[in-house]
Motif scaffolding. Structure first.
Motif, PDB file in Angstrom:
ATOM      1  N   PRO A 265       0.421 -17.515 -87.502  1.00  9.07           N
ATOM      2  CA  PRO A 265      -0.055 -18.866 -87.169  1.00  9.07           C
ATOM      3  C   PRO A 265       0.894 -19.971 -87.589  1.00  9.07           C
ATOM      4  N   ASP A 266       1.847 -19.667 -88.466  1.00  5.00           N
ATOM      5  CA  ASP A 266       2.803 -20.686 -88.881  1.00  5.00           C
ATOM      6  C   ASP A 266       3.978 -20.825 -87.905  1.00  5.00           C
ATOM      7  N   TRP A 267       4.012 -19.958 -86.913  1.00  6.86           N
ATOM      8  CA  TRP A 267       5.059 -19.998 -85.898  1.00  6.86           C
ATOM      9  C   TRP A 267       4.451 -20.405 -84.567  1.00  6.86           C
ATOM     10  N   ALA A 268       5.157 -21.253 -83.824  1.00  7.55           N
ATOM     11  CA  ALA A 268       4.711 -21.604 -82.474  1.00  7.55           C
ATOM     12  C   ALA A 268       5.029 -20.444 -81.539  1.00  7.55           C
ATOM     13  N   PHE A 269       4.064 -20.098 -80.707  1.00  6.58           N
ATOM     14  CA  PHE A 269       4.273 -19.012 -79.749  1.00  6.58           C
ATOM     15  C   PHE A 269       5.032 -19.578 -78.550  1.00  6.58           C
ATOM     16  N   GLY A 270       6.191 -18.982 -78.253  1.00  3.67           N
ATOM     17  CA  GLY A 270       7.102 -19.569 -77.287  1.00  3.67           C
ATOM     18  C   GLY A 270       6.797 -19.293 -75.830  1.00  3.67           C
ATOM     19  N   PHE A 271       5.571 -19.579 -75.437  1.00  2.00           N
ATOM     20  CA  PHE A 271       5.169 -19.481 -74.033  1.00  2.00           C
ATOM     21  C   PHE A 271       4.681 -20.869 -73.631  1.00  2.00           C
ATOM     22  N   PRO A 272       5.563 -21.726 -73.112  1.00  2.24           N
ATOM     23  CA  PRO A 272       5.202 -23.130 -72.875  1.00  2.24           C
ATOM     24  C   PRO A 272       4.012 -23.322 -71.961  1.00  2.24           C
ATOM     25  N   GLU A 273       3.776 -22.387 -71.045  1.00  4.62           N
ATOM     26  CA  GLU A 273       2.685 -22.518 -70.089  1.00  4.62           C
ATOM     27  C   GLU A 273       1.377 -21.930 -70.599  1.00  4.62           C
ATOM     28  N   LEU A 274       1.346 -21.492 -71.850  1.00  2.00           N
ATOM     29  CA  LEU A 274       0.180 -20.809 -72.404  1.00  2.00           C
ATOM     30  C   LEU A 274      -1.099 -21.615 -72.245  1.00  2.00           C
TER      31      LEU A 274
ATOM     32  N   ALA B  39       3.825 -26.641 -74.800  1.00  6.61           N
ATOM     33  CA  ALA B  39       5.229 -27.066 -74.719  1.00  6.61           C
ATOM     34  C   ALA B  39       5.543 -28.095 -75.799  1.00  6.61           C
ATOM     35  N   ASP B  40       4.606 -29.002 -76.067  1.00  4.03           N
ATOM     36  CA  ASP B  40       4.822 -29.998 -77.125  1.00  4.03           C
ATOM     37  C   ASP B  40       4.862 -29.343 -78.503  1.00  4.03           C
ATOM     38  N   ARG B  41       4.060 -28.313 -78.705  1.00  3.17           N
ATOM     39  CA  ARG B  41       4.100 -27.599 -79.983  1.00  3.17           C
ATOM     40  C   ARG B  41       5.462 -26.935 -80.182  1.00  3.17           C
ATOM     41  N   ILE B  42       6.005 -26.395 -79.110  1.00  7.30           N
ATOM     42  CA  ILE B  42       7.328 -25.770 -79.210  1.00  7.30           C
ATOM     43  C   ILE B  42       8.389 -26.826 -79.489  1.00  7.30           C
ATOM     44  N   ARG B  43       8.305 -27.962 -78.834  1.00 10.27           N
ATOM     45  CA  ARG B  43       9.277 -29.049 -79.066  1.00 10.27           C
ATOM     46  C   ARG B  43       9.300 -29.471 -80.537  1.00 10.27           C
TER      47      ARG B  43
ATOM     48  N   TYR C  65      -1.658 -23.191 -63.752  1.00 14.37           N
ATOM     49  CA  TYR C  65      -0.207 -23.260 -63.659  1.00 14.37           C
ATOM     50  C   TYR C  65       0.288 -24.310 -62.668  1.00 14.37           C
ATOM     51  N   ALA C  66      -0.603 -25.187 -62.244  1.00 12.68           N
ATOM     52  CA  ALA C  66      -0.179 -26.269 -61.355  1.00 12.68           C
ATOM     53  C   ALA C  66       0.892 -27.103 -62.058  1.00 12.68           C
ATOM     54  N   GLY C  67       2.017 -27.282 -61.423  1.00  8.77           N
ATOM     55  CA  GLY C  67       3.097 -28.058 -62.027  1.00  8.77           C
ATOM     56  C   GLY C  67       4.046 -27.253 -62.884  1.00  8.77           C
ATOM     57  N   ALA C  68       3.727 -25.979 -63.139  1.00  9.91           N
ATOM     58  CA  ALA C  68       4.645 -25.141 -63.921  1.00  9.91           C
ATOM     59  C   ALA C  68       5.838 -24.768 -63.060  1.00  9.91           C
ATOM     60  N   HIS C  69       7.038 -25.004 -63.564  1.00 10.99           N
ATOM     61  CA  HIS C  69       8.232 -24.772 -62.767  1.00 10.99           C
ATOM     62  C   HIS C  69       8.603 -23.296 -62.681  1.00 10.99           C
ATOM     63  N   GLU C  70       8.230 -22.515 -63.687  1.00 11.11           N
ATOM     64  CA  GLU C  70       8.683 -21.132 -63.752  1.00 11.11           C
ATOM     65  C   GLU C  70       7.640 -20.129 -63.265  1.00 11.11           C
ATOM     66  N   ILE C  71       6.395 -20.572 -63.064  1.00 10.90           N
ATOM     67  CA  ILE C  71       5.321 -19.651 -62.709  1.00 10.90           C
ATOM     68  C   ILE C  71       4.680 -20.082 -61.403  1.00 10.90           C
TER      69      ILE C  71
ATOM     70  N   GLY D 110      15.649 -15.385 -70.437  1.00 12.75           N
ATOM     71  CA  GLY D 110      15.290 -16.607 -69.716  1.00 12.75           C
ATOM     72  C   GLY D 110      14.255 -17.415 -70.456  1.00 12.75           C
ATOM     73  N   ALA D 111      13.254 -16.730 -71.013  1.00 16.59           N
ATOM     74  CA  ALA D 111      12.226 -17.421 -71.796  1.00 16.59           C
ATOM     75  C   ALA D 111      12.825 -18.063 -73.035  1.00 16.59           C
ATOM     76  N   ALA D 112      13.766 -17.363 -73.670  1.00 17.12           N
ATOM     77  CA  ALA D 112      14.410 -17.916 -74.867  1.00 17.12           C
ATOM     78  C   ALA D 112      15.149 -19.210 -74.545  1.00 17.12           C
ATOM     79  N   VAL D 113      15.885 -19.221 -73.446  1.00 12.88           N
ATOM     80  CA  VAL D 113      16.621 -20.432 -73.072  1.00 12.88           C
ATOM     81  C   VAL D 113      15.652 -21.554 -72.715  1.00 12.88           C
ATOM     82  N   GLN D 114      14.542 -21.221 -72.075  1.00 12.10           N
ATOM     83  CA  GLN D 114      13.517 -22.226 -71.789  1.00 12.10           C
ATOM     84  C   GLN D 114      13.020 -22.855 -73.090  1.00 12.10           C
ATOM     85  N   ASN D 115      12.814 -22.025 -74.117  1.00 11.84           N
ATOM     86  CA  ASN D 115      12.377 -22.536 -75.418  1.00 11.84           C
ATOM     87  C   ASN D 115      13.474 -23.339 -76.111  1.00 11.84           C
ATOM     88  N   VAL D 116      14.706 -22.882 -75.989  1.00 14.18           N
ATOM     89  CA  VAL D 116      15.837 -23.639 -76.569  1.00 14.18           C
ATOM     90  C   VAL D 116      15.880 -25.053 -76.007  1.00 14.18           C
TER      91      VAL D 116
END
Length: 311
Positions: free
Chosen positions: A97-106, A111-115, A242-248, A297-303
């Motif tokens: 729980p102390d780590w953000a899960f790197g799936f922006p569309e979750l 996505a803001d949590r990852i940022r 997933y409306a508006g999701a660029h990758e899905i 690809g997911a890693a670069v999206q998170n980067v």
């Protein structure tokens, strides 16, 4: 007037010699907005040299086995105020729980949590497909968290490590194989928690004799689900999520078959719901590149999110 040059963020990939690390480096090398640090092969396992690179980096990406990732996180943390942000591609922190899960569309706000996060865990390949299908339907009440679920998946052999890659690339390699037959695959906890389930699914992974690509499928008896939804209703929930999701993309296009390799070398994922209306059966399917949206690809999206390069 003095014009200050913009500072280019620096990235160190710890474990770049593996399949995921090589894929991440290749993708990042095309981004002029970042600078990549390298380490000589002779120093790849030298903690002092690795920590020296970490101290120079704004962000480190860990492409290591779980135990080695934990050691690397400790090395970075020992730098104190100079510690870089961390993106980990192992299984070690995906349910922490102390780590953000790197799936922006979750879900909304992910996505803001990852940022904002200092520590992000990159999802697994199989779990990316399963979670993408299940999380929106669980949140919408279409699938109850305690529903007994079975997840079947087939991946290209590139995700299986050196031994599996060598076996498949050798002459006469296996055409197809089931594995993890003890039903304890390391992605199961991640799928259960991140999909919002209260019961671990039965997960049956397999490998085909092709290098990369993936299909994740989940069969459903619609009459056992809350309020007995139709397949069209499940599709509508996924499309809205997933409306508006660029990758899905969520597709309702009629199709008679699916190939796991169709989205190779992209960061895209396609979601579909197939059904037999009279039998009230449905099949959820995610199609992705296990090395793309399922890994590098997911890693670069998170980067890009973590470094503010997604705009």
């Amino acid at each position: 007037m003095v014009i200050q040059e913009s500072v280019v963020p620096t990235i160190f990939i710890d474990g770049e010699a593996g399949t995921t690390g090589l894929g991440i480096r290749q993708r990042l090398s095309g981004l002029p907005e970042v600078r990549l640090l390298s380490i000589p092969d002779a120093d790849r396992k030298n903690p002092a040299e690795r920590q020296k690179r970490m101290a120079e980096a704004d962000l480190i990406i860990l492409c290591l086995p779980d135990a080695a990732s934990r050691e690397a996180v400790a090395l970075a943390a020992a730098l104190g105020p100079d510690a870089p942000r961390v993106l980990d591609a192992s299984t070690a922190y995906r349910v922490d729980p102390d780590w953000a899960f790197g799936f922006p569309e979750l879900t909304a706000g992910q996505a803001d949590r990852i940022r904002a996060a200092t520590h992000v865990s990159n999802p697994g390949c199989y779990s990316t497909g399963a979670i993408a299908l299940l999380r929106p339907l669980v949140e919408a009440g279409k699938i109850a968290p305690h529903t007994p679920l079975t997840i079947n998946a087939v991946s290209g052999y590139s995700g299986g490590g050196r031994t599996m890659i060598e076996a498949h690339e050798a002459e006469g390699g296996p055409a197809f194989e089931l594995y993890a037959l003890g039903l304890g695959h390391k992605h199961v906890p991640e799928i259960e928690i991140q999909a919002g389930l209260s019961r671990p699914p039965v997960f049956v992974p397999s490998v085909g004799h092709f290098r990369q690509g993936m299909l994740v499928s989940i069969p459903l008896h619609l009459d056992t689900l809350p309020r007995c939804p139709t397949a069209a209703e499940l599709t509508e929930v996924l499309a809205a999520h997933y409306a508006g999701a660029h990758e899905i993309e969520v597709s309702a296009e009629p199709i008679g078959s699916l190939r796991p390799e169709a989205l190779n070398d992209t960061n895209r994922m396609s979601l579909r719901v197939f059904s037999h209306p009279e039998r009230r059966h449905a099949l959820l399917v995610a199609q992705l590149d296990n090395l793309g949206k399922g890994a590098s690809g997911a890693a670069v999206q998170n980067v890009k999110l973590m470094l503010g390069l997604d705009g």
